[in-house]
Design a protein around this motif. Structure first.
Motif, mmCIF file in Angstrom:
data_model
loop_
_atom_site.group_PDB
_atom_site.id
_atom_site.type_symbol
_atom_site.label_atom_id
_atom_site.label_comp_id
_atom_site.label_asym_id
_atom_site.label_seq_id
_atom_site.Cartn_x
_atom_site.Cartn_y
_atom_site.Cartn_z
ATOM 1 N N ILE A 122 0.906 -0.985 -0.002
ATOM 2 C CA ILE A 122 -0.015 0.065 0.189
ATOM 3 C C ILE A 122 0.984 1.253 -0.103
ATOM 4 O O ILE A 122 0.492 2.385 -0.719
ATOM 5 C CB ILE A 122 -0.963 0.133 1.087
ATOM 6 N N CYS A 123 1.711 1.153 0.640
ATOM 7 C CA CYS A 123 2.730 2.496 1.024
ATOM 8 C C CYS A 123 3.522 2.620 -0.259
ATOM 9 O O CYS A 123 3.874 3.890 -0.440
ATOM 10 C CB CYS A 123 3.890 2.396 2.373
ATOM 11 N N CYS A 174 0.724 3.831 -3.498
ATOM 12 C CA CYS A 174 -0.250 4.748 -3.417
ATOM 13 C C CYS A 174 0.453 5.980 -2.947
ATOM 14 O O CYS A 174 1.166 6.136 -2.080
ATOM 15 C CB CYS A 174 -1.261 4.566 -2.366
ATOM 16 N N ARG A 200 -4.088 6.382 0.117
ATOM 17 C CA ARG A 200 -3.258 5.422 1.080
ATOM 18 C C ARG A 200 -3.379 5.217 2.412
ATOM 19 O O ARG A 200 -3.618 4.328 2.909
ATOM 20 C CB ARG A 200 -1.807 6.155 1.000
ATOM 21 N N ARG A 202 -6.567 2.899 3.007
ATOM 22 C CA ARG A 202 -6.290 1.397 2.827
ATOM 23 C C ARG A 202 -5.277 0.928 3.827
ATOM 24 O O ARG A 202 -5.418 -0.190 4.350
ATOM 25 C CB ARG A 202 -5.452 1.356 1.415
ATOM 26 N N SER A 245 6.468 6.740 4.964
ATOM 27 C CA SER A 245 5.293 6.736 4.541
ATOM 28 C C SER A 245 4.195 5.968 5.456
ATOM 29 O O SER A 245 3.129 6.752 5.822
ATOM 30 C CB SER A 245 4.959 6.022 3.219
ATOM 31 N N CYS A 253 0.935 7.940 7.650
ATOM 32 C CA CYS A 253 -0.235 7.320 7.628
ATOM 33 C C CYS A 253 -0.907 7.226 9.354
ATOM 34 O O CYS A 253 -1.961 7.748 9.662
ATOM 35 C CB CYS A 253 -0.548 6.122 7.014
#
Length: 298
Positions: free
Chosen positions: A34-35, A38, A44, A47, A95, A99
């Motif tokens: 994901i990281c 996105c 990102r 997710r 990242s 998040c």
């Protein structure tokens, strides 16, 4: 019933198998994929949040409810749990931490907003009184307030002689939002007030403003503002970001109301709900960022 069975099957079997297969093929866990796949923003972060919530690992599931001050430690712990080597994936740590700051920051923001909502307006509180009087001075600079309790408050849309009774539903949060809009977008606030005092299309400026505070609060509470804040704020959203969203609501509602030209203020609930649905529709867009596009104090 079939939808529930499918959801159960997907969540507890198929999704697990797909994750395992992709890890074997790519050498990366779902969070890493994901990281790396996105761009920063709501896609990102949402997710990542979904992945954490649906993980079989308790450490990962608990991460969505962590405090902001332990985010760094949580990142390190999850990297150990998932056997992610920093030197082999230089992007992941930064990242993923961003998040988690957004996710935990959203929870912290709601707690701050909730505290203001629960704080009742107190006439004996000097700070509360000063904010209220400042609101008058910003909106009615050429009119002197004759006394603290007066019918003049109706000029800016309060219902009675003492505005404190109108803050019961949203507490001090309603006042703080009204004042923030008036302080940071003074000219825009005065224009909106002039529309609210229109002889045919007018509405109670302060009462509607407090009502829109409730709208902003409910959107925050239900998580509907996550995409907006994940796109707008690279780290943890702060209280002023919530106030900025409120300013957007007030200004856009005024534009919406004037364009719709309701027959009567008695139709307010209908148009309020119509506007609410319009905003919720925007908030479903992955790239949503609802910004008030007027220059401050201009």
């Amino acid at each position: 019933m079939l939808a529930y069975i499918w959801q159960y099957f997907y969540s507890f079997f198929l999704r697990f198998c797909l994750k395992w297969l992709l890890r074997q093929l790519t050498g990366r866990c779902e969070l890493q994929r994901i990281c790396s796949g996105c761009a920063p923003g709501s896609v990102r972060t949402t997710r990542v949040e979904y992945s954490l919530k649906n993980s079989k690992n308790k450490v990962l599931r608990d991460a969505v409810n962590m405090k902001v001050d332990v985010v760094k430690d949580c990142v390190a712990q999850i990297m150990r749990e998932k056997n992610i080597m920093e030197q082999k994936d230089l992007v992941f740590k930064v990242s993923f931490q961003q998040c988690l700051l957004q996710i935990s920051g959203y929870n912290t923001l709601f707690a701050s907003v909730e505290n203001l909502r629960k704080e009742a307006f107190d006439s004996e509180n000097q700070q509360h009184e000063e904010m209220l009087l400042k609101l008058w001075d910003l909106l009615m600079p050429s009119v002197t307030l004759e006394s603290r309790v007066t019918k003049q408050w109706g000029s800016i849309g309060f219902q009675g002689d003492d505005p404190k009774t109108d803050f019961r539903g949203m507490g001090v949060l309603g006042l703080v939002n009204l004042l923030f809009f008036s302080e940071h977008y003074t000219d825009a606030a005065r224009r909106v007030l002039s529309h609210a005092n229109h002889p045919k299309l007018g509405y109670s400026y302060a009462i509607v403003g407090i009502n829109l505070t409730e709208m902003a609060y409910s959107l925050l509470r239900t998580g509907a503002l996550k995409r907006h804040f994940y796109n707008m704020v690279t780290g943890e959203p702060q209280l002023h970001h919530f106030h900025q969203f409120y300013c957007y609501l007030v200004y856009e509602f005024d534009q919406f109301w004037m364009e719709e030209e309701p027959d009567s203020i008695m139709d307010f609930n209908h148009y309020r709900e119509k506007f609410h649905e319009k905003v919720k529709g925007h908030l479903l867009e992955p790239e949503v960022a609802l910004v008030l596009n007027v220059d401050p104090n201009n």
